[in-house]
Design a protein around this motif. Structure first.
Motif, short mmCIF file in Angstrom:
data_model
loop_
_atom_site.label_atom_id
_atom_site.label_comp_id
_atom_site.label_asym_id
_atom_site.label_seq_id
_atom_site.Cartn_x
_atom_site.Cartn_y
_atom_site.Cartn_z
N ASN A 121 35.01 107.69 16.40
CA ASN A 121 35.48 107.37 15.05
C ASN A 121 34.88 106.03 14.62
O ASN A 121 34.13 105.41 15.36
N ASN A 122 35.23 105.61 13.42
CA ASN A 122 34.60 104.40 12.88
C ASN A 122 35.20 103.11 13.44
O ASN A 122 34.83 102.02 13.01
N ARG A 123 36.08 103.23 14.41
CA ARG A 123 36.54 102.00 15.09
C ARG A 123 35.52 101.53 16.12
O ARG A 123 35.64 100.43 16.65
N LEU B 171 31.66 100.54 17.05
CA LEU B 171 30.40 100.11 16.45
C LEU B 171 29.46 99.66 17.55
O LEU B 171 29.77 98.76 18.32
#
Lengths: 118, 110
Positions: A62-64, A66
């Motif tokens: 998910n976008n948590r 990076l």
């Protein structure tokens, strides 16, 4: 020749905090991969860099999460904010650049970073 | 990408040969078979790989059937330190991600 190194070896953080994992690949390896194993599950692919470019990030949950690889050398994987289900072991691997006519897919793994989110 | 199937567990007596089978019936003509292992709490360790010929290195031998639908990893003289989970993998799309299944948990017993 030094192998793949990862830092830190262990990290314990609280839910909602941020953690950054670092991977130093074998010198000269253009390919860098992140994998993880969460409790009781199989080792799962997260993403693949070729030099500084993301070749495949299909495994990022998910976008948590990076990942970066500025300059095409070491890579960082940041989890922000961390959740309980992010606990597990995060592995980094590297391999040489594939060139025409021969496969260079052998990936060499680091020892992993053990992340525990409380 | 070719899937692989392996027995979930095997035992082997110390000093004897450990033969670990793997089925990869959907493998395509230019896909390699790779073997890795993970000793408890360590990162996966590369063992050996092959395309269609049998291969041998200082760690193991790899026997690939003529039709390439299965292979066997052989540890000729297993030691207690060889106790690990062994993974047979056909890398996705030649150079990409490794797909780890359940692997075979090998227990080498004294």
């Amino acid at each position: 020749e030094a192998g793949v190194t990862q830092f830190p070896s262990h990290s314990v953080i609280e839910k909602g905090q941020t953690v950054t994992l670092r991977c130093d690949p074998i010198s000269g390896h253009d390919n860098l991969y992140w994998y993880r194993r969460v409790m009781g599950k199989e080792i799962k692919f997260l993403l693949h860099f070729v030099k500084e470019s993301k070749q495949d990030e299909s495994g990022m949950p998910n976008n948590r999460f990076l990942a970066e690889r500025t300059g095409g050398t070491y890579s960082t994987l940041k989890v922000q904010p961390a959740e309980l289900e992010d606990s597990g072991v995060y592995f980094c691997a590297s391999s040489q650049q594939r060139y025409a006519g021969e496969l260079r897919e052998t990936q060499y793994f680091g020892p992993g970073t053990r992340l525990l989110v409380l | 990408d070719a899937k692989t199937t392996q027995p979930p567990s095997m035992d082997c007596a110390e000093g004897r040969a450990a033969n670990l089978p793997c089925n990869h019936s959907t493998i395509s003509g230019n896909e390699y078979v790779y073997w890795y292992r993970q000793i408890h709490s360590q990162g996966p360790q590369y063992i050996i790989h092959g395309l269609k010929n049998n291969e041998t290195n200082e760690m193991a031998s790899l026997i690939i059937t003529e039709d390439r639908k299965s292979s066997t990893l052989i540890l000729p003289h297993a030691t207690l330190r060889d106790t690990a989970v062994y993974y047979c993998i056909v890398p996705y799309n030649q150079g990409g991600k490794l797909i780890f299944g359940q692997g075979t948990e090998l227990s080498v017993k004294p």
